[in-house]
Scaffold this motif. Structure first.
Motif, mmCIF file in Angstrom:
data_model
loop_
_atom_site.group_PDB
_atom_site.id
_atom_site.type_symbol
_atom_site.label_atom_id
_atom_site.label_comp_id
_atom_site.label_asym_id
_atom_site.label_seq_id
_atom_site.Cartn_x
_atom_site.Cartn_y
_atom_site.Cartn_z
ATOM 1 N N ARG A 1 -1.176 4.963 -15.612
ATOM 2 C CA ARG A 1 0.036 4.327 -15.989
ATOM 3 C C ARG A 1 0.313 2.962 -15.143
ATOM 4 O O ARG A 1 -0.036 3.300 -13.703
ATOM 5 N N VAL A 2 0.712 1.812 -15.597
ATOM 6 C CA VAL A 2 1.438 0.861 -14.572
ATOM 7 C C VAL A 2 2.845 0.521 -14.882
ATOM 8 O O VAL A 2 2.849 0.133 -15.984
ATOM 9 N N GLU A 3 3.737 0.511 -13.966
ATOM 10 C CA GLU A 3 4.956 0.296 -14.279
ATOM 11 C C GLU A 3 5.056 -0.905 -13.181
ATOM 12 O O GLU A 3 4.369 -1.088 -12.319
ATOM 13 N N PHE B 1 4.448 -2.676 -7.770
ATOM 14 C CA PHE B 1 3.934 -1.916 -9.003
ATOM 15 C C PHE B 1 3.982 -0.432 -8.544
ATOM 16 O O PHE B 1 3.929 -0.008 -7.623
ATOM 17 N N GLU B 2 4.016 0.416 -9.584
ATOM 18 C CA GLU B 2 3.903 1.672 -9.569
ATOM 19 C C GLU B 2 2.549 2.023 -10.352
ATOM 20 O O GLU B 2 2.901 2.085 -11.773
ATOM 21 N N VAL B 3 1.658 2.659 -9.866
ATOM 22 C CA VAL B 3 0.480 2.843 -10.428
ATOM 23 C C VAL B 3 0.390 4.339 -10.348
ATOM 24 O O VAL B 3 0.284 5.068 -9.167
ATOM 25 N N THR B 4 0.055 4.844 -11.607
ATOM 26 C CA THR B 4 -0.012 6.269 -11.710
ATOM 27 C C THR B 4 -1.713 6.633 -11.947
ATOM 28 O O THR B 4 -2.167 6.148 -12.882
ATOM 29 N N VAL B 5 -2.076 7.436 -10.969
ATOM 30 C CA VAL B 5 -3.674 7.786 -10.994
ATOM 31 C C VAL B 5 -3.712 9.109 -11.097
ATOM 32 O O VAL B 5 -3.120 10.008 -10.523
ATOM 33 N N SER C 1 1.113 9.256 -7.591
ATOM 34 C CA SER C 1 1.753 7.882 -7.894
ATOM 35 C C SER C 1 1.778 7.022 -6.863
ATOM 36 O O SER C 1 2.003 7.393 -5.827
ATOM 37 N N LEU C 2 1.273 5.872 -7.033
ATOM 38 C CA LEU C 2 0.943 4.777 -5.835
ATOM 39 C C LEU C 2 2.177 3.618 -5.752
ATOM 40 O O LEU C 2 2.175 3.271 -7.069
ATOM 41 N N LEU D 1 -2.454 -3.139 -18.067
ATOM 42 C CA LEU D 1 -2.011 -4.043 -17.213
ATOM 43 C C LEU D 1 -1.650 -5.393 -18.019
ATOM 44 O O LEU D 1 -1.126 -6.461 -17.412
ATOM 45 N N LYS D 2 -1.745 -5.484 -19.464
ATOM 46 C CA LYS D 2 -1.220 -6.503 -19.926
ATOM 47 C C LYS D 2 -1.942 -7.777 -19.752
ATOM 48 O O LYS D 2 -1.495 -8.970 -19.437
ATOM 49 N N LEU D 3 -3.491 -7.431 -19.604
ATOM 50 C CA LEU D 3 -4.376 -8.729 -19.263
ATOM 51 C C LEU D 3 -4.992 -9.215 -20.412
ATOM 52 O O LEU D 3 -5.518 -8.504 -21.375
ATOM 53 N N PRO D 4 -5.097 -10.592 -20.766
ATOM 54 C CA PRO D 4 -5.761 -11.003 -21.882
ATOM 55 C C PRO D 4 -7.368 -10.801 -21.548
ATOM 56 O O PRO D 4 -7.517 -10.999 -20.308
ATOM 57 N N ARG D 5 -8.167 -11.022 -22.446
ATOM 58 C CA ARG D 5 -9.448 -11.118 -22.395
ATOM 59 C C ARG D 5 -10.134 -12.383 -23.079
ATOM 60 O O ARG D 5 -9.673 -12.944 -24.107
ATOM 61 N N SER D 6 -11.254 -12.722 -22.537
ATOM 62 C CA SER D 6 -11.881 -13.934 -23.093
ATOM 63 C C SER D 6 -12.423 -13.567 -24.590
ATOM 64 O O SER D 6 -12.888 -12.213 -24.458
#
Lengths: 142, 572, 371
Positions: free
Chosen positions: B222-224, B230-234, B251-252, B431-436
């Motif tokens: 999860r990424v918030e 950022f709060e990254v749950t690993v 939680s990082l 991460l809501k990243l676009p891809r090519s």
């Protein structure tokens, strides 16, 4: 008598992150498309107020294009899902109110889909040429 | 209320990029007569020093309070011109851009049509600018530290740079070891240096660094949050001095995220005509690495008489949906072919290629060395491989001689390309990243922002962005680390000023804005029953504003009167 | 529980007053919102705290000037507030449910009493009737009993009532059943067990004809509705919405009286729609002429867009229109289709989210993906 071909006017409301960037990509890729579209940049398709669309149509715009990120890709998580409902409702209202809902297009176009943006503008322009001018263009009593 | 507009309009030629298609003089003359416009100019490069100086000087001399630049996309130079406006004493938010390059001159041929469109875009920008209000820049604090997703060479190098700068770095590696694909390699081109001489040292430096924490068998769940916070749950196992910990959820809290998830090796089963998996004589370059490392090139216990390399397997292949070049296969083939010649001087080695692309430092020389060592390069498309006795036959269309030839081989090595990993989708969603179009992550700009993404605070390193060799991967990883360090070292990040704001006089307290906001920014004040916005949480998406029927809540810079003014002039 | 409010000497109104008085005297609630007859004889909702004043209460007067949900909102919206009961027509109750979703009213500390509605008259018609011998309430209640509901001779029910397919109490805490009921044997009610106990009611079955009579009334009115929908749709199709609303004088009465339009200030009265004089000139030049006041069709379309999903069809907009425009018919006809798209019935259930503040990821997946 020679008549000039009707050139439709399209107002496009594009989300900053996907479709506006996709339109930029069409530019950097030099993909040509008809100059009939005028783009207004908004942050999210979920912020396209139906009043803007209505205003454009009543002012005489021949088409309104709303561009957003593909479902699941919204920069703001869910703006496009809300936009989808909102535009569906708007189009139904237009239809029921005796207006031409097919002048309003909602399309998901990502930042990498420059070609899809150009194709969409081309298709919409062709469609509107076929359909003819928005009758509101000449109607003063609205 | 906004001040009476005194607008300066600047039309950029962008060399000939705009001026060749748009009549910039005509647009300038036209702009001079627009309401509120005090001055309109055109200039070769508005983004250049002298171009920016025009804005600053005019602003001071003429007392401008709004600036409009018609040039490239605001995604390119909005910050540049906002800064120039500010230096001229204009509030940087009372600036508007008309995108007459990407969305006009570059996409239309006809000069008259493009000029008419440019004029329309300028009118709209002027109409909006006239209604813009002054805003202030805002900043929030940054949580020191970065999460690096992926423990290959890119991830390790990026983590080391972050750690060396004095910040915690967390590596989240999906497999049970660090090193990624490079750990499967024998020697690297163009120096033929054994990987064993440098990779274990790199891994050791990562594992022993006091600022680096490694998670293995781990995934980001999860990424918030947002850039700086950022709060990254690993979920996975933390590596400590005593070894691998129990699997768990961690939680990082970090200020930046570096994506270094790497690539997937093309699976040659998808090219059934090559008989991979069917004939033991057909192997991939990766399998060849192992054989070369072990010094075992025998097939069925016999030294091969003829070794054939086939390039572009899974790359430059439109039918497969991989039209791109994987960039490393030419060099890998040259390397392995040389190593075969060195190990077995009597063995013939043939490389079938579409093109030879041994670019980069020492690349061409390396290719020369391969040919001088006796490797034969033949241009041709391999159409099929089939068995004949103990050997296989490679059927090739010779694209020079335009004829089909068949060669027998004892060992065929498929130079397999790189593809986006299957889990790219999951990471992209998190991460809501676009891809090519090729499936790899999309950088924010192909030239100017090669390691940035559409998400502030998220950076790309290595092959997750596209195929790369090791030097390029490391260069990009260090660039990503350096970019990630900017917010970490600054300690603050700018946050948008174009946030939602409520007019309590208009707000009826219906709470729909609260309901639709994905970030929890508006909340109903229990005492007054009206909505209030926590501006730190607001991302300016405008979901609230569109939901509010009275427009008691509006997003600054995207207010309904500003948008409607644009609509009005664009329809005209 | 189903029970009956005892009726003495055939006086149904007195029986209902008694029921409301009981609510106050037995301290179920501290006050009641109910239509009251003013000393001058007009009818208006009031918040009644003194049981003695309930003699002026008349929950069955067939006149509807405003939708009472609009007045229940302010008296319930936030704490501190009293515990109150509100006597509502079905359309008023549905409007209240929508207002609760919009946080303009609260069901907390509120007992809703929903009364079957055979039909109502406009305020001017009612005043005329009053001046000419009054309203024949007996005939109306008799009609409710049989399902042959007819307006008083020489008058018509309100336009919305004529085509109302939900005239019967649905939802609410207490339902007062007039359809199919022999009121001389008591007024059938449905109410929560604890309330029944508090009021000393014992169970009594309704006489079972209600469903049948409701169906009769509903089917007759649905038929009228469909005819009118067809008629208005044809007009919208032919004249466009700008044609149907051509005579609009922009008084905004429809919006002011709409129980759902809850904005403190309408967008169209805000600075967003205040234009510079030169702007009007531009518009006049653009099309040759420019209708004034500006943005009339935009106003109606935006209002449709803002509230048609929540339109519960009370029709006060039509009654409020000085230009006699079929506002309610347009909103109902458009609303029927738009509401159907989202399978949304306004006023049905307070838990049902407003369609435009919610979404599902896997709906309309084909939309936006077209080539």
């Amino acid at each position: 008598m020679e008549t000039t071909e009707f050139e439709p006017k399209i107002v496009a409301f594009l989300c900053n992150w996907c479709t506006y960037t996709g339109a930029d990509l069409a530019g950097t890729s030099r993909i040509q498309y008809p100059p009939n579209v005028r783009i207004i940049r908004l942050m999210c398709s979920g912020s396209v107020d139906p009043t803007y669309v209505l205003k454009a149509l009543l002012d005489g715009a021949d088409g309104v294009l709303i561009g957003g990120c593909h479902p699941g890709d919204c920069h703001y998580q869910s703006g496009n899902y809300k936009a989808r409902r909102r535009i569906i409702a708007l189009k139904e209202i237009l239809k029921q109110a005796g207006m031409e809902e097919d002048r309003v297009w909602l399309r998901w176009i990502s930042a990498s889909e420059g070609q899809r943006f150009a194709d969409t503008v081309r298709k919409m322009t062709e469609f509107l040429k076929e359909k003819g001018p928005n009758p509101m263009k000449r109607e003063w009593a609205v | 209320m906004a001040s009476r507009p005194r607008i300066g309009v600047y039309i950029c030629h962008c060399g000939t990029n705009i001026a060749a298609t748009v009549d910039v003089e005509a647009v300038t003359e036209f702009a001079k007569n627009l309401p509120g416009v005090v001055i309109a100019r055109h200039y070769t490069y508005m983004c250049s020093e002298p171009g920016q100086a025009l804005i600053k000087e005019d602003a001071r001399k003429l007392g401008l309070n709004r600036v409009v630049v018609a040039s490239c996309s605001p995604r390119m130079h909005e910050p540049t011109f906002r800064a120039a406006s500010q230096e001229g004493g204009v509030n940087p938010y009372q600036f508007e851009m008309a995108n007459i390059r990407e969305q006009c001159s570059w996409v239309h041929h006809d000069r008259d049509e493009a000029t008419a469109k440019a004029k329309a875009l300028v009118v709209a920008a002027v109409a909006k600018a006239a209604r813009l209000e002054p805003l202030e820049d805002r900043e929030v604090g940054v949580t020191p530290g970065a999460v690096v997703i992926g423990g290959g060479v890119a991830g390790m190098v990026a983590a080391l740079d972050v750690a060396e700068a004095g910040f915690p770095a967390y590596i989240v590696e999906k497999s049970d070891h660090l090193g990624g694909h490079v750990a499967d390699l024998n020697r690297t081109f163009p120096d033929l240096e054994p990987v064993a001489e440098w990779l274990p040292g790199l891994i050791e430096r990562v594992q022993s660094h006091p600022n680096i924490t490694v998670f293995l068998n781990a995934q980001v769940a999860r990424v918030e949050g947002y850039v700086g916070n950022f709060e990254v749950t690993v979920s996975g196992s933390k590596v400590s001095g005593s070894g691998l910990g129990e699997p768990g959820t961690h939680s990082l809290q970090v200020g930046a995220i570096i994506v270094a998830t790497g690539y997937k090796v093309f699976d040659p089963h998808r090219k059934p005509e090559f008989g991979y998996g069917l004939y033991p004589q057909v192997i991939t370059t990766l399998e060849m690495e192992r054989r070369l490392a072990e010094g075992d090139l025998a097939v069925d216990g016999k030294e091969p008489e003829h070794v054939v390399f086939i390039k572009c397997v899974g790359s430059r292949d439109k039918q497969l949906g991989n039209p791109y070049c994987s960039r490393v296969c030419c060099m890998i083939s040259a390397k392995q072919a040389q190593l075969v010649r060195q190990a077995l001087p009597d063995t013939r080695v043939t490389v079938f290629y579409i093109d030879v692309r041994t670019f980069g430092k020492r690349g061409e020389e390396f290719y020369d060395e391969a040919r001088r060592s006796g490797v034969r390069y033949r241009r041709g498309n391999v159409s099929e491989i089939y068995r004949r006795g103990d050997r296989v036959v490679v059927r090739v269309e010779d694209t020079f001689l335009r004829r089909t030839l068949e060669v027998e081989a004892d060992l065929v090595v498929l130079a397999v390309g790189m593809e986006a990993r299957q889990d790219t989708d999951e990471i992209a969603t998190l991460l809501k990243l676009p891809r090519s179009a090729d499936g790899f992550f999309l950088e924010a700009h192909p030239k100017l922002r090669p390691v940035d993404t559409a998400m502030d605070g998220v950076f790309l390193a290595g092959c997750c962005q596209g195929p790369k060799d090791i030097p390029d991967t490391i260069a990009q990883a260090r660039a990503a680390a350096a970019s990630a360090l900017i917010p970490l070292l600054r300690g603050t990040v700018p946050v948008i000023s174009e946030t939602a704001v409520v007019d309590p006089e208009l707000c009826a307290g219906c709470g729909m804005c609260v309901e639709v906001c994905p970030f929890g920014a508006p909340a109903l004040d229990p005492l007054w029953g009206v909505s209030r916005v926590n501006a730190v949480l607001c991302k300016g998406c405008g979901a609230c504003a569109v939901t509010c029927p009275s427009k008691a809540i509006q997003v600054r810079h995207f207010r309904p009167d500003q948008i409607l003014a644009q609509v009005d002039v664009l329809v005209e | 529980m189903q029970a009956r409010i005892p009726v003495e000497g055939g006086d149904v109104v007195a029986a209902l007053r008694g029921f409301l008085r009981d609510l106050l005297e037995k301290e179920v609630v501290e006050a009641v919102v109910v239509p009251m007859v003013t000393p001058s004889g007009a009818v208006t909702p009031a918040l009644v705290a003194d049981p003695a004043l309930l003699d002026a209460a008349d929950p069955l007067t067939p006149v509807m000037g405003l939708n009472a949900a609009r007045v229940v909102g302010p008296v319930t919206i936030r704490e501190p507030r009293g515990k109150i009961a509100a006597v509502l027509r079905p359309c008023e109750y549905r409007a209240l449910i929508e207002l609760v979703k919009l946080q303009q009213a609260s069901l907390d500390d509120l007992v809703t009493v929903v009364v079957d509605c055979p039909g109502t008259y406009t305020v001017p018609d009612y005043e005329t009737m009053r001046a000419n011998g009054g309203v024949d309430r007996e005939a109306l209640l008799a009609g409710a009993r049989t399902g042959e509901v007819a307006p008083q001779e020489g008058y018509a029910f309100r336009d919305a009532c004529q085509m109302c397919e939900r005239p019967h109490a649905e939802g609410g805490d207490v339902q007062v059943w007039l359809f199919g009921a022999d009121l001389s044997a008591g007024i059938p009610v449905s109410l929560p067990d604890d309330l029944a106990e508090q009021l000393g009611f014992s169970p009594a079955e309704a006489d079972g004809r209600r469903a049948e009579v409701v169906e009769k009334v509903v089917s007759a009115r649905t038929q009228v509705r469909d005819e009118r929908f067809a008629e208005i749709r044809q007009r919208l199709e032919e004249e466009g919405i700008e044609g149907v609303f051509a005579a609009c004088i922009r008084c905004h009465n429809c919006m002011t009286n709409c129980p759902i339009c809850y904005c403190k200030t309408c967008l169209f009265k805000s600075p967003i729609f205040e234009h510079e004089p030169i702007q009007y000139m531009n518009w006049a030049r653009r099309k040759g002429a420019f209708r004034l006041p500006a943005d009339t069709t935009l106003f109606h379309l935006t209002r449709l867009n803002h509230m048609v999903l929540s339109c519960i069809g009370c029709g006060v907009c039509t009654d409020a229109c000085p230009a006699d425009l079929p506002v309610g018919r347009v909103f109902r006809a458009v609303g029927q289709e738009v509401q159907a798209v989202f399978d949304y019935v306004p006023g049905r259930d307070v838990e049902e989210p407003l369609p435009l503040v919610t979404f599902k990821e896997d709906e309309w997946t084909e939309v936006g993906e077209e080539e």
